[in-house]
Design an enzyme around this catalytic site. Sequence first.
Site, PDB file in Angstrom:
ATOM      1  N   CYS A 143     -14.905 -52.500 -47.834  1.00 45.12           N
ATOM      2  CA  CYS A 143     -13.948 -53.604 -47.960  1.00 45.12           C
ATOM      3  C   CYS A 143     -14.262 -54.443 -49.207  1.00 45.12           C
ATOM      4  CB  CYS A 143     -13.904 -54.446 -46.689  1.00 45.12           C
ATOM      5  SG  CYS A 143     -12.436 -55.527 -46.608  1.00 45.12           S
ATOM      6  N   HIS A 166     -12.192 -50.789 -43.317  1.00 42.51           N
ATOM      7  CA  HIS A 166     -13.472 -50.990 -42.641  1.00 42.51           C
ATOM      8  C   HIS A 166     -13.904 -49.698 -41.957  1.00 42.51           C
ATOM      9  CE1 HIS A 166     -14.200 -55.334 -43.087  1.00 42.51           C
ATOM     10  NE2 HIS A 166     -12.870 -55.438 -43.118  1.00 42.51           N
ATOM     11  N   GLU A 194     -16.588 -49.125 -40.435  1.00 46.42           N
ATOM     12  CA  GLU A 194     -17.268 -49.418 -39.166  1.00 46.42           C
ATOM     13  C   GLU A 194     -16.283 -49.766 -38.045  1.00 46.42           C
ATOM     14  OE1 GLU A 194     -16.595 -53.395 -40.957  1.00 46.42           O
ATOM     15  OE2 GLU A 194     -17.018 -51.376 -41.688  1.00 46.42           O
TER      16      GLU A 194
END
Length: 212
Positions: A85, A192, A194
């Site tokens: 990001c 993102h 994650e």
Amino acid sequence: MRVVVIDYNGGNLASAAEAARKAAKRFDLNADVVISRDADEILAADRLILPGQGAMADCAKGLGTELRGLLEQATAAGTPFLGICVGMQLMCEYGVEYGRTEGLGWISGSIQRMKEAEHSGLRLPHMGWNTLDFTPGQHHLTKGLTPGEHGYFVHSYALHNGVSSDLVASSHYGAQVPAIVARGNRCGTQFHVEKSQDVGLMIMGNFLKWDV
């Protein structure tokens, strides 16, 4: 394998580290993942991860001169780097949110507000799931993925005026949005990783296995 998530007093550090641990477990990799700003640990790392959320200016301030220098030294020596990001945005030449912020200069282009989306009547931030468009086999990061799978985005600024040779994958939100970039051993994702579930773990695993 020693994986260091850069500790610059930013957000999302723990979740990025946990994603790296999950990916390592899924791909049966022996990885020790730590969150650190220690110079010796950064320079000795086998992989470096720089998460980021919020404004590029704030993240750049958190890095400061010392961590910038360590990242430059380590990656110039060949250590694979993943920016997530705003971590990806910091790889560019500069950004304009809250004034001009100098990036690391590793990829071409600048971080600008997504005015094309606004002109198309779309809301900012660009938030939620969006498709990843790429050419299969073009880059190791997308190995095992199919074009059209989704990543999770949260951003109002994106890379503009980049070069095609740096672009690995894009999405579309009013215009083409660079989603994955890479040059040499330095790569980044605008979305993102994650938070992108199986797709994110695949990309993280590919990064950990990346033989640049």
